[in-house]
Design a protein around this motif. Structure first.
Motif, PDB file in Angstrom:
ATOM      1  N   UNK A 152     -33.155 -47.426 -76.823  1.00  0.00           N
ATOM      2  CA  UNK A 152     -33.596 -48.825 -76.873  1.00  0.00           C
ATOM      3  C   UNK A 152     -32.969 -49.668 -75.772  1.00  0.00           C
ATOM      4  N   UNK A 153     -31.727 -49.339 -75.362  1.00  0.00           N
ATOM      5  CA  UNK A 153     -31.062 -50.140 -74.336  1.00  0.00           C
ATOM      6  C   UNK A 153     -31.254 -49.577 -72.937  1.00  0.00           C
ATOM      7  N   UNK A 154     -31.989 -48.490 -72.800  1.00  0.00           N
ATOM      8  CA  UNK A 154     -32.229 -47.916 -71.480  1.00  0.00           C
ATOM      9  C   UNK A 154     -33.062 -48.874 -70.636  1.00  0.00           C
ATOM     10  N   UNK A 155     -32.670 -49.024 -69.375  1.00  0.00           N
ATOM     11  CA  UNK A 155     -33.328 -49.990 -68.500  1.00  0.00           C
ATOM     12  C   UNK A 155     -34.721 -49.518 -68.116  1.00  0.00           C
ATOM     13  N   UNK A 156     -35.699 -50.364 -68.328  1.00  0.00           N
ATOM     14  CA  UNK A 156     -37.066 -50.186 -67.831  1.00  0.00           C
ATOM     15  C   UNK A 156     -37.673 -48.848 -68.269  1.00  0.00           C
ATOM     16  N   UNK A 157     -37.358 -48.405 -69.469  1.00  0.00           N
ATOM     17  CA  UNK A 157     -37.856 -47.102 -69.900  1.00  0.00           C
ATOM     18  C   UNK A 157     -39.381 -47.113 -70.034  1.00  0.00           C
ATOM     19  N   UNK A 158     -39.903 -48.136 -70.693  1.00  0.00           N
ATOM     20  CA  UNK A 158     -41.351 -48.209 -70.875  1.00  0.00           C
ATOM     21  C   UNK A 158     -42.062 -48.417 -69.543  1.00  0.00           C
ATOM     22  N   UNK A 159     -41.486 -49.257 -68.692  1.00  0.00           N
ATOM     23  CA  UNK A 159     -42.097 -49.512 -67.387  1.00  0.00           C
ATOM     24  C   UNK A 159     -42.133 -48.252 -66.535  1.00  0.00           C
ATOM     25  N   UNK A 160     -41.051 -47.473 -66.576  1.00  0.00           N
ATOM     26  CA  UNK A 160     -41.015 -46.236 -65.795  1.00  0.00           C
ATOM     27  C   UNK A 160     -42.011 -45.212 -66.324  1.00  0.00           C
ATOM     28  N   UNK A 161     -42.227 -45.195 -67.627  1.00  0.00           N
ATOM     29  CA  UNK A 161     -43.235 -44.289 -68.170  1.00  0.00           C
ATOM     30  C   UNK A 161     -44.628 -44.664 -67.677  1.00  0.00           C
ATOM     31  N   UNK A 162     -44.887 -45.959 -67.611  1.00  0.00           N
ATOM     32  CA  UNK A 162     -46.187 -46.410 -67.103  1.00  0.00           C
ATOM     33  C   UNK A 162     -46.345 -46.042 -65.633  1.00  0.00           C
ATOM     34  N   UNK A 163     -45.279 -46.214 -64.848  1.00  0.00           N
ATOM     35  CA  UNK A 163     -45.330 -45.848 -63.423  1.00  0.00           C
ATOM     36  C   UNK A 163     -45.560 -44.348 -63.265  1.00  0.00           C
ATOM     37  N   UNK A 164     -44.854 -43.536 -64.070  1.00  0.00           N
ATOM     38  CA  UNK A 164     -45.052 -42.096 -63.993  1.00  0.00           C
ATOM     39  C   UNK A 164     -46.450 -41.673 -64.393  1.00  0.00           C
ATOM     40  N   UNK A 165     -47.029 -42.378 -65.375  1.00  0.00           N
ATOM     41  CA  UNK A 165     -48.379 -42.041 -65.789  1.00  0.00           C
ATOM     42  C   UNK A 165     -49.431 -42.406 -64.762  1.00  0.00           C
ATOM     43  N   UNK A 166     -49.207 -43.475 -64.016  1.00  0.00           N
ATOM     44  CA  UNK A 166     -50.208 -43.927 -63.047  1.00  0.00           C
ATOM     45  C   UNK A 166     -50.058 -43.266 -61.685  1.00  0.00           C
TER      46      UNK A 166
END
Length: 322
Positions: free
Chosen positions: A52-66
């Motif tokens: 939960x406290x990991x920086x930009x985890x969701x954003x990085x997943x979106x970048x990796x997916x795109x």
């Protein structure tokens, strides 16, 4: 995580419904079972907390997916640099800057605001300036205790280097453990992409991002294979070679011109500053260098309009070299 938590609760309820005679254990076994269960719950709680406290985890997943893992690795490296810089700041501030602040004398220089751009003037007698730091032992009052700054420099820098080394070593070991698969050399990682689905991914949005990531990587590999099989005629090869040669000549000329301009400006910068009484005159050279660093890479990136490489990685490598 929420779905895993619900599944865990269901399993615990099913275990509680078992016959009492099966769950009758000795006192020692019950204690060990309770300790093991508490350790597993603590581990799961810590895992959820770090996630939960990991920086930009969701954003990085979106970048990796795109954009695929190649682009994602760059942003992961930037995140690692940010974490390491935060750690470096905490260590240096605790063991170097604070001891210097306790021994600092009052600053009598006038603050004008231009110091934020030049770094000189008022900042020369503060911890913002390298010359402010000493290499002697700081004596605190009459207690006889002292703080050796030389040892502080050595151990602080040494600790940062050791932490950086083990952090890189741990990252490499974890990557090797999670991604080491040795498919046939001609598979171009296609076998790894197809047969390496992460079954721990259960959330619907995470599954979609993982699918998009795999689709992007497969498309990249197939495009490279398809471009390798394209056969060009002699005229097309000559035109492409001429375009590459012209781009290299222009880029090299621009680089030499920029270096020459910076060299002569640096040679005459002291005379220019002496002739102008304005303290802001020292910003001329940094301003010119910043403009060059801002404009020239954009100019180099425009060469892709006339240059065409067989492999996308070649284009990236050439742009980095320039």
């Amino acid at each position: 995580m929420e779905e895993k938590r619900n599944l865990r609760k269901i399993v615990d309820k099913e275990k509680s419904k078992q016959p009492r005679r099966i769950l009758e254990l000795t006192g020692c076994a019950q204690c060990l079972n309770s300790i093991s269960l508490a350790c597993r719950r603590s581990k799961n709680s810590l895992s959820e907390l770090f996630s939960s406290i990991s920086l930009w985890q969701k954003t990085l997943k979106v970048i990796g997916g795109k954009f695929g893992t190649s682009v994602l690795s760059y942003f992961n490296f930037l995140r690692w640099l940010l974490k390491f810089n935060i750690f470096l700041f905490i260590v240096t501030f605790s063991f170097i800057i604070i001891p210097q602040l306790t021994m600092a004398e009052k600053n009598h220089l006038r603050f004008t605001g231009l110091e934020f751009l030049t770094g000189a003037g008022y900042f020369r007698d503060t911890v913002m300036y390298y010359g402010f730091y000493t290499n002697t032992a700081n004596q605190h009052g009459n207690s006889g205790t002292s703080y050796n700054m030389q040892l502080a420099y050595i151990f602080t820098v040494g600790a940062c280097l050791v932490v950086c080394f083990f952090s890189l070593l741990f990252s490499m070991a974890r990557y090797f453990r999670n991604n080491f698969i040795n498919p046939h050399i001609y598979s171009r990682r296609i076998a790894k992409l197809i047969f390496c689905w992460d079954f721990t991914v259960t959330h619907e949005s995470a599954v979609k991002l993982k699918q998009k990531n795999l689709r992007t990587e497969i498309r990249e590999n197939l495009s490279e294979i398809r471009q390798e099989k394209v056969k060009l005629t002699l005229n097309q090869r000559l035109i492409r070679f001429a375009a590459h040669l012209a781009a290299w000549v222009v880029s090299t000329g621009v680089g030499i011109a920029c270096c020459t301009a910076v060299y002569y400006l640096a040679e005459n910068n002291s005379e220019f500053v002496a002739n102008h009484g304005n303290p802001g005159a020292v910003l001329l050279l940094p301003f010119v260098v910043s403009c060059i660093n801002l404009v020239v890479p954009r100019f180099y990136s425009m060469f892709r309009l006339v240059e065409h490489y067989e492999m996308p990685r070649h284009e990236v490598s050439v742009l980095l070299i320039r």
